[in-house]
Design a protein around this motif. Structure first.
Motif, PDB file in Angstrom:
ATOM      1  N   ALA A   1      22.554 -45.281   8.438  1.00 43.36           N
ATOM      2  CA  ALA A   1      23.344 -44.341   9.243  1.00 43.36           C
ATOM      3  C   ALA A   1      24.621 -44.076   8.469  1.00 43.36           C
ATOM      4  CB  ALA A   1      23.639 -44.928  10.616  1.00 43.36           C
ATOM      5  N   GLY A   2      24.545 -43.135   7.545  1.00 40.61           N
ATOM      6  CA  GLY A   2      25.579 -42.946   6.552  1.00 40.61           C
ATOM      7  C   GLY A   2      26.765 -42.133   7.023  1.00 40.61           C
TER       8      GLY A   2
ATOM      9  N   ASN B   1      27.317 -36.432   5.435  1.00 40.82           N
ATOM     10  CA  ASN B   1      25.980 -35.984   5.054  1.00 40.82           C
ATOM     11  C   ASN B   1      25.155 -37.138   4.487  1.00 40.82           C
ATOM     12  OD1 ASN B   1      23.778 -34.399   4.352  1.00 40.82           O
ATOM     13  ND2 ASN B   1      24.774 -33.434   2.600  1.00 40.82           N
ATOM     14  N   GLY B   2      25.181 -38.275   5.203  1.00 40.27           N
ATOM     15  CA  GLY B   2      24.438 -39.439   4.737  1.00 40.27           C
ATOM     16  C   GLY B   2      25.054 -40.093   3.517  1.00 40.27           C
ATOM     17  N   ASN B   3      26.349 -39.907   3.347  1.00 48.81           N
ATOM     18  CA  ASN B   3      27.034 -40.390   2.146  1.00 48.81           C
ATOM     19  C   ASN B   3      27.216 -41.906   2.194  1.00 48.81           C
ATOM     20  OD1 ASN B   3      28.245 -40.194  -0.325  1.00 48.81           O
ATOM     21  ND2 ASN B   3      30.078 -39.130   0.374  1.00 48.81           N
ATOM     22  N   MET B   4      27.472 -42.486   1.031  1.00 49.34           N
ATOM     23  CA  MET B   4      27.735 -43.920   0.929  1.00 49.34           C
ATOM     24  C   MET B   4      28.615 -44.169  -0.283  1.00 49.34           C
ATOM     25  SD  MET B   4      24.016 -45.287  -0.478  1.00 49.34           S
ATOM     26  CE  MET B   4      23.027 -44.385   0.714  1.00 49.34           C
ATOM     27  N   SER B   5      29.293 -45.301  -0.287  1.00 47.86           N
ATOM     28  CA  SER B   5      30.153 -45.671  -1.409  1.00 47.86           C
ATOM     29  C   SER B   5      29.323 -45.939  -2.659  1.00 47.86           C
ATOM     30  CB  SER B   5      30.960 -46.919  -1.052  1.00 47.86           C
ATOM     31  OG  SER B   5      30.095 -48.036  -0.927  1.00 47.86           O
ATOM     32  N   GLN B   6      30.000 -45.949  -3.810  1.00 46.19           N
ATOM     33  CA  GLN B   6      29.305 -46.274  -5.047  1.00 46.19           C
ATOM     34  C   GLN B   6      28.699 -47.673  -4.980  1.00 46.19           C
ATOM     35  OE1 GLN B   6      28.764 -44.223  -7.924  1.00 46.19           O
ATOM     36  NE2 GLN B   6      27.270 -45.888  -8.103  1.00 46.19           N
TER      37      GLN B   6
END
Length: 329
Positions: free
Chosen positions: A245-246, A249-254
């Motif tokens: 559940a990002g 837009n479904g993003n996440m950290s490196q």
């Protein structure tokens, strides 16, 4: 008249409170379905009704085992020429998940309608009886055929794929915030204004005959400075797939990209969803899915993406094939 079977699973619609003004502190799943139907004096003028108390639980206690039992019973009933439709009474907390699961595994064009209530049966003005009355009307209507599993509360008709519970207490909690209702039930008549376009019920490829267990899929909720500990723990506990559940837009950290990439290389399917309530999670949008071999959930909420991923993993673990399922269902 149409022949409608009501399958009861408990929930607030069968709840009891100590005081008629108490709509929050009550005990769910107490009143049997035949007593609930008896509260609706004119119900038997709408259809010939039979009922079964399949289970009596708070929907927070809903399980995969009950899902499989419920789906098997519905499929068996709908194969009978004498049954024209099925209504399922259900607690509201997980109603949307049960509805979407059934939407993918029921093999019939006949109407299946899920219904619940936000107020217990002992409240001064319980919403359960009217909701159930409308659900039976909808299940008995020819206009509901071929539209997949529907959800009917508060005089509205919702698609099980899109609907979600949006408020902890209000009666108009079930909505499809961005895509909207399918229609309304007004003056004893369903009125449809749009159609579900994604494949469902008899059009799906998912078959649960003989299935006793669903693959383990867990949801990981994204947040600032996520360590990845929970994602790794889920894999260590046997998860075959993860839904993230990002952010946005479904993003996440490196860091989480590295965590999920390592998990994916172990053969675990990773689907990017979003903690945002609306919108499409686009492929190769927030990050390069082709590079990481991640999948995207399209417009499905994390809890519904989990359901589709579980069913997909019963057939394949090929990422391209599973991604196509997310575009299809």
């Amino acid at each position: 008249m149409k022949n409608i079977t009501v399958l009861a699973t408990g929930g607030t619609i069968a709840g009891v409170s100590h005081f008629p003004t108490d709509t929050v502190s009550y005990q769910p799943a107490i009143v049997p379905i035949d007593e609930i139907l008896n509260q609706i004096g004119s119900i038997h003028s709408t259809a010939t009704i039979t009922c079964e108390q399949l289970i009596q639980i708070d929907s927070a206690d809903m399980s995969h085992a009950v899902w499989l039992q419920l789906a098997d019973r519905i499929n068996t009933l709908l194969q009978q020429q004498a049954v024209d439709g099925v209504v399922v009474t259900h607690g509201t907390d997980t109603l949307e998940e049960t509805a979407y699961f059934l939407n993918l595994v029921i093999k019939s064009q006949k109407p299946v309608v899920l219904v619940g209530a936000m107020r217990p049966s002992t409240a001064i003005s319980p919403d359960g009886p009217m909701n159930l009355y409308n659900a039976i009307i909808l299940a008995a209507s020819p206009s509901a055929w071929g539209k997949g599993v529907l959800v009917a509360l508060n005089d509205t008709i919702n698609c099980s794929r899109d609907v979600t519970k949006t408020n902890t207490a209000l009666q108009d909690t079930f909505k499809a915030p961005e895509l909207g209702y399918l229609g309304y039930i007004v003056d004893n008549q369903p009125h449809f204004y749009r159609m579900p376009t994604r494949k469902h019920t008899y059009l799906t490829e998912f078959d649960i005959i003989g299935i006793t267990k669903l693959p383990q899929v867990e949801i990981i909720y994204g947040h600032v400075d996520d360590s990845g500990t929970l994602a790794c723990a889920a894999v260590a506990a046997g998860a075959q797939g993860l839904v993230y559940a990002g952010l946005g837009n479904g993003n996440m950290s490196q860091h989480m990209q590295n965590v999920f990439s390592a998990i994916q290389r172990q053969g675990i399917v990773v689907v990017r969803g979003s903690r945002v309530c609306n919108g499409i999670v686009t492929r190769n949008g927030a990050l390069n899915d082709d590079q990481y071999h991640f999948l995207v959930a399209d417009t499905l909420s994390p809890q519904k993406a989990r359901i589709l991923l579980m069913l997909a993993l019963m057939k394949t673990n090929n990422p391209d094939e599973i991604q196509n399922m997310f575009w299809t269902y």
